[in-house]
Write a protein that holds these residues in place. Structure first.
Motif, short mmCIF file in Angstrom:
data_model
loop_
_atom_site.label_atom_id
_atom_site.label_comp_id
_atom_site.label_asym_id
_atom_site.label_seq_id
_atom_site.Cartn_x
_atom_site.Cartn_y
_atom_site.Cartn_z
N GLU A 25 0.82 -1.21 0.00
CA GLU A 25 0.00 0.00 0.00
C GLU A 25 0.86 1.27 0.00
O GLU A 25 0.62 2.16 -0.81
CB GLU A 25 -0.99 0.00 1.16
CG GLU A 25 -1.92 1.21 1.13
CD GLU A 25 -2.75 1.37 -0.14
OE1 GLU A 25 -3.10 2.52 -0.45
OE2 GLU A 25 -3.03 0.38 -0.82
N PRO A 26 1.87 1.40 0.88
CA PRO A 26 2.71 2.60 0.79
C PRO A 26 3.44 2.71 -0.54
O PRO A 26 3.61 3.81 -1.08
CB PRO A 26 3.70 2.44 1.95
CG PRO A 26 3.09 1.44 2.86
CD PRO A 26 2.21 0.57 2.03
N PHE A 27 3.87 1.58 -1.09
CA PHE A 27 4.56 1.61 -2.38
C PHE A 27 3.60 2.01 -3.49
O PHE A 27 3.95 2.80 -4.37
CB PHE A 27 5.22 0.26 -2.67
CG PHE A 27 6.21 0.31 -3.79
CD1 PHE A 27 7.42 0.97 -3.63
CD2 PHE A 27 5.94 -0.29 -5.00
CE1 PHE A 27 8.34 1.04 -4.67
CE2 PHE A 27 6.86 -0.25 -6.04
CZ PHE A 27 8.06 0.42 -5.88
N GLU A 81 11.73 -0.31 -3.94
CA GLU A 81 12.31 0.99 -4.28
C GLU A 81 11.79 1.41 -5.65
O GLU A 81 11.61 0.57 -6.54
CB GLU A 81 13.84 0.91 -4.35
CG GLU A 81 14.50 0.57 -3.05
CD GLU A 81 15.97 0.27 -3.20
OE1 GLU A 81 16.64 0.22 -2.15
OE2 GLU A 81 16.46 0.08 -4.33
N LEU A 82 11.58 2.70 -5.81
CA LEU A 82 11.20 3.27 -7.09
C LEU A 82 12.37 4.11 -7.59
O LEU A 82 12.81 5.05 -6.94
CB LEU A 82 9.95 4.13 -6.94
CG LEU A 82 9.43 4.81 -8.21
CD1 LEU A 82 9.10 3.77 -9.30
CD2 LEU A 82 8.20 5.66 -7.89
N ILE A 142 13.60 6.30 -4.25
CA ILE A 142 12.77 6.29 -3.04
C ILE A 142 12.50 4.85 -2.64
O ILE A 142 12.03 4.05 -3.45
CB ILE A 142 11.44 7.02 -3.27
CG1 ILE A 142 11.70 8.45 -3.77
CG2 ILE A 142 10.61 7.03 -1.98
CD1 ILE A 142 10.47 9.14 -4.31
N GLY A 143 12.77 4.54 -1.39
CA GLY A 143 12.48 3.22 -0.84
C GLY A 143 11.30 3.29 0.11
O GLY A 143 11.01 4.33 0.70
N THR A 144 10.61 2.17 0.23
CA THR A 144 9.49 2.06 1.16
C THR A 144 9.97 1.31 2.39
O THR A 144 10.53 0.23 2.28
CB THR A 144 8.33 1.30 0.49
OG1 THR A 144 8.02 1.95 -0.74
CG2 THR A 144 7.10 1.30 1.37
N TYR A 179 9.04 6.50 4.06
CA TYR A 179 9.82 6.46 2.83
C TYR A 179 11.22 6.99 3.12
O TYR A 179 11.40 7.85 3.98
CB TYR A 179 9.17 7.33 1.75
CG TYR A 179 7.75 6.93 1.47
CD1 TYR A 179 7.46 5.91 0.58
CD2 TYR A 179 6.70 7.56 2.11
CE1 TYR A 179 6.15 5.51 0.34
CE2 TYR A 179 5.39 7.18 1.87
CZ TYR A 179 5.12 6.16 0.99
OH TYR A 179 3.82 5.77 0.76
N ASP A 180 12.20 6.44 2.41
CA ASP A 180 13.53 7.02 2.48
C ASP A 180 13.98 7.38 1.09
O ASP A 180 13.66 6.70 0.12
CB ASP A 180 14.52 6.09 3.19
CG ASP A 180 14.82 4.82 2.43
OD1 ASP A 180 13.94 4.36 1.68
OD2 ASP A 180 15.91 4.28 2.57
#
Length: 135
Positions: free
Chosen positions: A29-31, A55-56, A73-75, A81-82
């Motif tokens: 969901e966050p991704f 990661e995107l 961006i990583g979840t 997010y980082d």
């Protein structure tokens, strides 16, 4: 924008941008939210997206091997997010609760002449830019 980049975004959106399914990973969901927010930004939408390890990433070229010139961006497991990069060895830029804030951090760090994505590999893009800049 090219058809190749459009197709890459379509694949990422249909694979990860769908509503949450209870049987899926808690990171989905966050991704999914991150993918939708990133796609809504015209500067990122012109780049080629790729994913891995929740990661995107955004590439300046549309074919493998992709570029590593843009932060990604990583979840995180706590729905945060980082933002890191552009390389794996680069220090973490920041952590945030917001997909919008993470996307804004990437946009703020886009290199000059970043898009649209070049149709070809990172090596072909480098050769193209070298030839262009030597004129």
């Amino acid at each position: 924008m090219t058809h190749i980049v459009d197709a890459a975004w379509h694949k990422v959106l249909t694979t990860y941008g769908e509503p949450f399914r209870p049987e899926a990973s808690p990171l989905l969901e966050p991704f999914a939210k991150l993918v939708r927010v990133a796609h809504a930004e015209p500067l990122l939408r012109q780049l080629s997206p790729w994913t891995g390890m929740w990661e995107l990433h955004f590439s300046r070229c549309a074919e493998r091997d992709y570029t590593w010139a843009i932060p990604y961006i990583g979840t995180l497991r706590d729905s945060r997010y980082d933002v890191e990069g552009p390389h794996r060895s680069s220090p973490r830029i920041a952590e945030t609760d917001s997909a919008q804030a993470a996307v804004a951090m990437v946009i703020d760090r886009l290199p000059p002449r970043c898009g649209p994505a070049f149709i070809g590999s990172a090596g072909e893009l480098a050769a193209h830019e070298k030839a262009r800049d030597s004129k």
